[in-house]
Design an enzyme around this catalytic site. Structure first.
Site, PDB file in Angstrom:
ATOM      1  CG  HIS A 128      -1.814   1.202   1.297  1.00 46.48           C
ATOM      2  ND1 HIS A 128      -1.946   1.906   2.464  1.00 46.48           N
ATOM      3  CD2 HIS A 128      -2.571   1.836   0.386  1.00 46.48           C
ATOM      4  CE1 HIS A 128      -2.768   2.930   2.269  1.00 46.48           C
ATOM      5  NE2 HIS A 128      -3.159   2.912   1.005  1.00 46.48           N
ATOM      6  CG  LEU A 129       0.503   4.425   1.431  1.00 47.45           C
ATOM      7  CD1 LEU A 129      -0.120   5.401   2.403  1.00 47.45           C
ATOM      8  CD2 LEU A 129       0.821   5.118   0.125  1.00 47.45           C
ATOM      9  CB  CYS A 152       0.733   2.002   8.099  1.00 44.58           C
ATOM     10  SG  CYS A 152       2.453   1.997   8.618  1.00 44.58           S
ATOM     11  CG  HIS A 153      -2.703   3.077   5.867  1.00 48.45           C
ATOM     12  ND1 HIS A 153      -1.382   3.122   5.474  1.00 48.45           N
ATOM     13  CD2 HIS A 153      -3.075   4.347   6.156  1.00 48.45           C
ATOM     14  CE1 HIS A 153      -0.977   4.395   5.517  1.00 48.45           C
ATOM     15  NE2 HIS A 153      -1.977   5.150   5.919  1.00 48.45           N
ATOM     16  N   GLY A 154      -4.000  -0.994   8.182  1.00 49.84           N
ATOM     17  CA  GLY A 154      -4.850  -2.148   8.452  1.00 49.84           C
ATOM     18  C   GLY A 154      -4.904  -3.236   7.409  1.00 49.84           C
TER      19      GLY A 154
END
Length: 188
Positions: A128-129, A152-154
């Site tokens: 993702h990132l 970070c974002h699940g």
């Protein structure tokens, strides 16, 4: 007596010949070509990887200390690398998932080496990132699918490091690697 060249490029006898101007043009273009090559070659050569980068091109990893169900974190090309020995239960969980239902469809066989299905080698970078997912260390959160969890974002990955939930678009990357023995691999 000096020969006289006519305006049409023929000599005094009317025959075509190589004119002095043609020779000078050919020599000038050749000289310019050699000069261009002399300038361009060093520019192209400087784009080759340096010796320190080539040294990092492959990384050996010792597998002898990794027990079934355990994973280690190491580095490959300055990025985290996860090496996990899957248990028979984890392999069965990964195999029972219909790959066509996944966001990034891959089977466990496509993500491992033939005959060594228990060894899963992935880059430890969320797609993702770029965060580092949890799940390789002892006691870390492995997410609801038992693989890796990106705090970070699940994003949640299953036991085959395939994306199952969250914003990550792709599975954790499997780098090129080969077995050098039953207890060692060479990544890269």
């Amino acid at each position: 007596m000096a020969s006289v060249e006519h305006i049409d490029g023929t000599g005094p006898s009317g025959e075509d010949g190589v004119r002095r101007r043609d020779f000078i043009n050919i020599a000038a273009v050749s000289f310019a070509g050699v000069g261009a090559v002399a300038v361009v070659l060093p520019l192209i050569d400087q784009m080759n990887p340096s010796a320190d980068v080539l040294a990092l091109a492959t990384s050996p990893v010792d597998l002898s200390a990794i027990q079934p169900g355990q994973a280690i974190k190491t580095t490959f090309r300055s990025q985290p690398l996860f090496v996990r020995q899957l248990t028979p239960k984890e392999i069965a969980e990964a195999d029972k998932v219909d790959a066509s239902t996944l966001r990034d469809p891959q089977t466990l066989e496509e993500r491992t080496v033939d005959g060594k299905k228990q060894w899963l080698v992935t880059m430890g970078v969320c797609t993702h990132l770029g965060c580092v997912p949890l799940g390789a260390g002892e006691g870390e959160n492995r997410g609801e699918y038992g693989g890796y969890f990106c705090p970070c974002h699940g994003s949640s990955y299953d036991t085959a490091a395939r994306i199952r939930k969250g914003p990550a678009p792709k599975n954790l990357e499997v780098p090129k690697f080969s077995f050098t023995s039953d207890t060692a691999i060479l990544v890269g």
